[in-house]
Design an enzyme around this catalytic site. Structure first.
Site, PDB file in Angstrom:
ATOM      1  CB  SER A 146      -0.869  -0.019   1.267  1.00 17.09           C
ATOM      2  OG  SER A 146      -1.466   1.243   1.512  1.00 17.09           O
ATOM      3  CE1 TYR A 159      -5.231  -1.600   4.266  1.00 18.22           C
ATOM      4  CE2 TYR A 159      -3.909   0.376   3.968  1.00 18.22           C
ATOM      5  CZ  TYR A 159      -4.562  -0.726   3.441  1.00 18.22           C
ATOM      6  OH  TYR A 159      -4.532  -0.950   2.080  1.00 18.22           O
TER       7      TYR A 159
HETATM    8  P1  NAP Z   1     -12.012  -4.829  -1.358  1.00 14.41           P
HETATM    9  O1  NAP Z   1     -12.760  -4.600  -2.615  1.00 14.41           O
HETATM   10  O2  NAP Z   1     -12.614  -4.476  -0.047  1.00 14.41           O
HETATM   11  O3  NAP Z   1     -11.499  -6.340  -1.361  1.00 14.41           O
HETATM   12  C1  NAP Z   1     -10.901  -6.934  -0.232  1.00 14.41           C
HETATM   13  C2  NAP Z   1     -10.838  -8.416  -0.467  1.00 14.41           C
HETATM   14  O4  NAP Z   1     -10.343  -9.072   0.713  1.00 14.41           O
HETATM   15  C3  NAP Z   1     -12.206  -9.007  -0.749  1.00 14.41           C
HETATM   16  O5  NAP Z   1     -12.104 -10.062  -1.658  1.00 14.41           O
HETATM   17  C4  NAP Z   1     -12.599  -9.526   0.612  1.00 14.41           C
HETATM   18  O6  NAP Z   1     -13.581 -10.528   0.605  1.00 14.41           O
HETATM   19  C5  NAP Z   1     -11.266 -10.072   1.069  1.00 14.41           C
HETATM   20  N1  NAP Z   1     -11.331 -10.336   2.497  1.00 14.41           N
HETATM   21  C6  NAP Z   1     -11.433  -9.439   3.498  1.00 14.41           C
HETATM   22  N2  NAP Z   1     -11.539 -10.081   4.676  1.00 14.41           N
HETATM   23  C7  NAP Z   1     -11.530 -11.409   4.401  1.00 14.41           C
HETATM   24  C8  NAP Z   1     -11.581 -12.586   5.194  1.00 14.41           C
HETATM   25  N3  NAP Z   1     -11.697 -12.537   6.532  1.00 14.41           N
HETATM   26  N4  NAP Z   1     -11.522 -13.785   4.568  1.00 14.41           N
HETATM   27  C9  NAP Z   1     -11.424 -13.865   3.229  1.00 14.41           C
HETATM   28  N5  NAP Z   1     -11.339 -12.790   2.428  1.00 14.41           N
HETATM   29  C10 NAP Z   1     -11.391 -11.571   3.008  1.00 14.41           C
HETATM   30  O7  NAP Z   1     -10.669  -3.984  -1.384  1.00 14.41           O
HETATM   31  P2  NAP Z   1      -9.485  -3.876  -2.438  1.00 14.41           P
HETATM   32  O8  NAP Z   1      -9.209  -2.454  -2.587  1.00 14.41           O
HETATM   33  O9  NAP Z   1      -9.731  -4.697  -3.632  1.00 14.41           O
HETATM   34  O10 NAP Z   1      -8.292  -4.483  -1.561  1.00 14.41           O
HETATM   35  C11 NAP Z   1      -7.485  -5.557  -1.969  1.00 14.41           C
HETATM   36  C12 NAP Z   1      -6.102  -5.389  -1.372  1.00 14.41           C
HETATM   37  O11 NAP Z   1      -5.518  -4.205  -1.907  1.00 14.41           O
HETATM   38  C13 NAP Z   1      -6.099  -5.217   0.148  1.00 14.41           C
HETATM   39  O12 NAP Z   1      -4.991  -5.883   0.691  1.00 14.41           O
HETATM   40  C14 NAP Z   1      -5.949  -3.716   0.303  1.00 14.41           C
HETATM   41  O13 NAP Z   1      -5.392  -3.370   1.526  1.00 14.41           O
HETATM   42  C15 NAP Z   1      -5.038  -3.421  -0.851  1.00 14.41           C
HETATM   43  N6  NAP Z   1      -5.003  -2.006  -1.256  1.00 14.41           N
HETATM   44  C16 NAP Z   1      -6.106  -1.383  -1.776  1.00 14.41           C
HETATM   45  C17 NAP Z   1      -5.998  -0.063  -2.185  1.00 14.41           C
HETATM   46  C18 NAP Z   1      -7.140   0.685  -2.799  1.00 14.41           C
HETATM   47  O14 NAP Z   1      -7.012   1.871  -3.084  1.00 14.41           O
HETATM   48  N7  NAP Z   1      -8.293   0.095  -3.052  1.00 14.41           N
HETATM   49  C19 NAP Z   1      -4.797   0.620  -2.049  1.00 14.41           C
HETATM   50  C20 NAP Z   1      -3.706  -0.031  -1.511  1.00 14.41           C
HETATM   51  C21 NAP Z   1      -3.807  -1.354  -1.131  1.00 14.41           C
HETATM   52  P3  NAP Z   1     -15.135 -10.108   0.922  1.00 14.41           P
HETATM   53  O15 NAP Z   1     -15.656  -9.496  -0.337  1.00 14.41           O
HETATM   54  O16 NAP Z   1     -15.739 -11.417   1.258  1.00 14.41           O
HETATM   55  O17 NAP Z   1     -15.089  -9.136   2.066  1.00 14.41           O
END
Ligand code: NAP
Length: 254
Positions: A146, A159
């Site tokens: 991140s 986080y």
């Molecule tokens: P998201 O749409 O909220 O997706 C998060 C994913 O993690 C979903 O598939 C979610 O499943 C899964 N997850 C969460 N808790 C879980 C659990 N207990 N067991 C199994 N699966 C679980 O967010 P995203 O932005 O795509 O995030 C993906 C990664 O990118 C994360 O590590 C996040 O920190 C990182 N990231 C995101 C951004 C951004 O701007 N979006 C920036 C930097 C880093 P459910 O749908 O079942 O909850």
């Protein structure tokens, strides 16, 4: 290698956590387009991702686990290996964020985020590392870091701690495994349009402030991260170890 085969994942099986939505779905699609068979791991239905991959003719398997529990994640990995392995690559994408002022932060706010973002991430790396090293098979790991692997952020203590840890563990594992056939690297997404950033995008002041300092002038898309994941899974990155690629529209350069 100089032709496009350096970016081919034909014949490779890659497990992606949290592949049902957002960045994980974008990564699954990118890897599928490059020829990989993808195993999507998570707690929610993978039906949407399965349909998208079917639409491009890419093989896809789904496995279920609540990755908030390290034991459940380890059991899932073992079951996935037995049912669909051997597994060549792992993308640790699943993660959560909690936004609370530091003075109000609870132990539960800390543990829930650290458990999935850092602890499960490490033990899934270990699970693939053990299999690959025991079998003398090459392997690839991509961890999703991140901007808060580099910066402090605000109101997101666990986080920031977890994502700073993701970068440290990526470097540690690269040091231990680079000479033994395992590439361990990270991608640091900038601000990407997913559920994770919905609250920020819905807040007009925060949204304008964030957009105003992204040199590319737009939020990122899950496909932007998918393309970087293809590079780190493919032969094109054979000599890349312990690196982090910011895919952030220039945010860190600002
Ligand atoms: P998201 O749409 O909220 O997706 C998060 C994913 O993690 C979903 O598939 C979610 O499943 C899964 N997850 C969460 N808790 C879980 C659990 N207990 N067991 C199994 N699966 C679980 O967010 P995203 O932005 O795509 O995030 C993906 C990664 O990118 C994360 O590590 C996040 O920190 C990182 N990231 C995101 C951004 C951004 O701007 N979006 C920036 C930097 C880093 P459910 O749908 O079942 O909850």
């Amino acid at each position: 290698m100089s032709d496009l085969s350096a970016f081919s994942l034909a014949g490779k099986t890659v497990l992606v956590t949290g592949a049902n939505t957002g960045i994980g779905q974008g990564i699954a699609l990118g890897l599928g387009r490059a020829g990989a068979r993808v195993i999507g791991a998570g707690r929610s239905s993978m039906a949407e991702t399965a349909a998208l991959l079917a639409g491009i003719g890419a093989p896809f398997e789904a496995v279920t686990a609540d990755l908030g529990s390290t034991a459940a994640a380890q059991a899932m990995f073992e079951a996935a290996w037995n049912a669909h392995g051997p597994i060549d690559g792992l993308v640790n994408n699943a993660g959560i964020i909690t936004r609370v002022d530091a003075v109000d932060f609870t132990e539960d706010d800390w543990d829930r985020v650290m458990d999935i973002n850092l602890k499960t991430m490490f033990f899934l790396c270990q699970a693939l590392g053990r299999k690959a090293l025991a079998a003398g098979r090459p392997a690839r790991i991509v961890n999703i870091a991140s901007m808060l692997s580099f910066q402090g952020g605000i109101r997101v203590a666990s986080y920031t701690a977890s994502k700073s840890g993701v970068l440290g563990i990526t470097r540690l594992l690269a040091n231990e495994w680079a000479g033994r056939g395992i590439n361990v690297n990270a991608i640091a997404p900038g601000y990407i349009e997913t559920n994770n950033t919905e609250a920020l995008r819905n807040d007009p002041d925060r949204s304008a402030a964030i957009l105003g300092r992204i040199p590319a002038g737009r939020w990122g898309l899950p496909a932007d991260i998918g393309d970087a994941a293809v590079f780190l899974m493919a032969p094109a990155s054979n000599y890349v170890h312990g690196a982090v690629i910011p895919v952030d529209g220039g945010w860190l350069a600002r």
